[in-house]
Motif scaffolding. Structure first.
Motif, PDB file in Angstrom:
ATOM      1  N   ASP A  26      35.296  33.049  35.036  1.00 28.22           N
ATOM      2  CA  ASP A  26      35.535  34.320  35.730  1.00 28.22           C
ATOM      3  C   ASP A  26      36.817  35.008  35.273  1.00 28.22           C
ATOM      4  O   ASP A  26      37.047  36.172  35.595  1.00 28.22           O
ATOM      5  CB  ASP A  26      35.636  34.101  37.248  1.00 28.22           C
ATOM      6  N   LYS A  27      37.667  34.309  34.527  1.00 27.27           N
ATOM      7  CA  LYS A  27      38.996  34.828  34.182  1.00 27.27           C
ATOM      8  C   LYS A  27      38.957  36.213  33.546  1.00 27.27           C
ATOM      9  O   LYS A  27      39.740  37.086  33.911  1.00 27.27           O
ATOM     10  CB  LYS A  27      39.723  33.870  33.246  1.00 27.27           C
ATOM     11  N   GLY A  28      38.071  36.418  32.597  1.00 21.49           N
ATOM     12  CA  GLY A  28      38.045  37.690  31.870  1.00 21.49           C
ATOM     13  C   GLY A  28      37.788  38.875  32.778  1.00 21.49           C
ATOM     14  O   GLY A  28      38.499  39.886  32.718  1.00 21.49           O
ATOM     15  N   GLY A  53      49.051  35.461  31.406  1.00 22.96           N
ATOM     16  CA  GLY A  53      49.018  34.190  32.124  1.00 22.96           C
ATOM     17  C   GLY A  53      48.820  34.305  33.620  1.00 22.96           C
ATOM     18  O   GLY A  53      48.559  33.297  34.285  1.00 22.96           O
ATOM     19  N   THR A  54      48.902  35.504  34.168  1.00 18.23           N
ATOM     20  CA  THR A  54      48.770  35.680  35.620  1.00 18.23           C
ATOM     21  C   THR A  54      47.388  35.245  36.117  1.00 18.23           C
ATOM     22  O   THR A  54      47.276  34.523  37.110  1.00 18.23           O
ATOM     23  CB  THR A  54      49.028  37.149  36.016  1.00 18.23           C
ATOM     24  N   THR A  55      46.361  35.663  35.422  1.00 17.27           N
ATOM     25  CA  THR A  55      44.995  35.321  35.841  1.00 17.27           C
ATOM     26  C   THR A  55      44.732  33.833  35.659  1.00 17.27           C
ATOM     27  O   THR A  55      44.094  33.206  36.507  1.00 17.27           O
ATOM     28  CB  THR A  55      43.965  36.164  35.076  1.00 17.27           C
ATOM     29  N   MET A  74      32.828  37.605  44.523  1.00 21.33           N
ATOM     30  CA  MET A  74      31.631  38.328  44.971  1.00 21.33           C
ATOM     31  C   MET A  74      30.726  38.426  43.748  1.00 21.33           C
ATOM     32  O   MET A  74      30.963  39.210  42.844  1.00 21.33           O
ATOM     33  CB  MET A  74      32.015  39.714  45.481  1.00 21.33           C
ATOM     34  N   ASP A  75      29.698  37.587  43.705  1.00 22.76           N
ATOM     35  CA  ASP A  75      28.821  37.431  42.539  1.00 22.76           C
ATOM     36  C   ASP A  75      27.455  38.048  42.838  1.00 22.76           C
ATOM     37  O   ASP A  75      26.713  37.545  43.677  1.00 22.76           O
ATOM     38  CB  ASP A  75      28.686  35.946  42.209  1.00 22.76           C
TER      39      ASP A  75
END
Length: 178
Positions: A26-28, A53-55, A74-75
């Motif tokens: 999900d990072k991106g 690096g925050t995410t 929320m997917d």
């Protein structure tokens, strides 16, 4: 609550989307949406611009077994929607209480997504707490309407520091007895 109970964060299903625990994948999308100034300016903790690096750190904290906050994505893939449309969380507090926080990606604003996500989280009450709190910046009337629609009652005015704005911002605080 022991660490094993913390690690077991449930998926909360609705017809339109699922609230599911974060994944590394999900990072991106989280980074893309949370780096939007409009999103960051309505949260207390998202900086703008978003430092490298925050995410990664956010997702790592969300996946820890001893975390103080459960975070869901929320997917919307179950209804042919986007895999990440926003994020909603419950921060553990003392005295059988928790605090709701959320943000929705701008592409999904004015679709009822925030209302449906908060409603699903309140109904599921995955931590089994007696009270949930939430606060919104006073210049975010849409989020205030979401909370009121979901049964939250106005508690009072306060203020919170907004990292993206680098200033203290007036807030409205709400409570929901479960």
């Amino acid at each position: 609550m022991d660490v094993n109970e913390l690690a077991m964060q449930p998926t909360i299903e609705t017809e339109r989307f699922d609230l599911r625990p974060l994944r590394v994948s999900d990072k991106g999308l989280i980074e893309m949406y949370s780096s939007d100034k409009r999103v960051a300016h309505m949260t207390t903790s998202i900086p703008h611009p978003l430092p490298p690096g925050t995410t990664d750190a956010f997702v790592a904290r969300a996946m820890k077994d001893d975390r103080a906050e459960d975070i869901w994505v929320m997917d919307g893939t179950k209804a042919d929607g986007a895999e990440v449309m926003g994020v909603i969380s419950l921060q553990r507090m003392d005295r059988n209480q928790s605090e709701v926080g959320y943000w929705v990606a701008p592409a999904f604003w004015n679709t009822g997504l925030a209302r449906d996500a908060v409603e699903a989280l309140v109904k599921a009450n995955p931590m089994g707490h007696a009270t949930m709190f939430a606060s919104v910046f006073q210049d975010n009337a849409a989020s205030a309407r979401v909370l009121i629609h979901c049964g939250f009652e106005y508690l009072g005015d306060a203020e919170s520091f907004c990292v993206a704005r680098d200033s203290t911002v007036p807030t409205w605080t709400y409570t929901h007895k479960l």
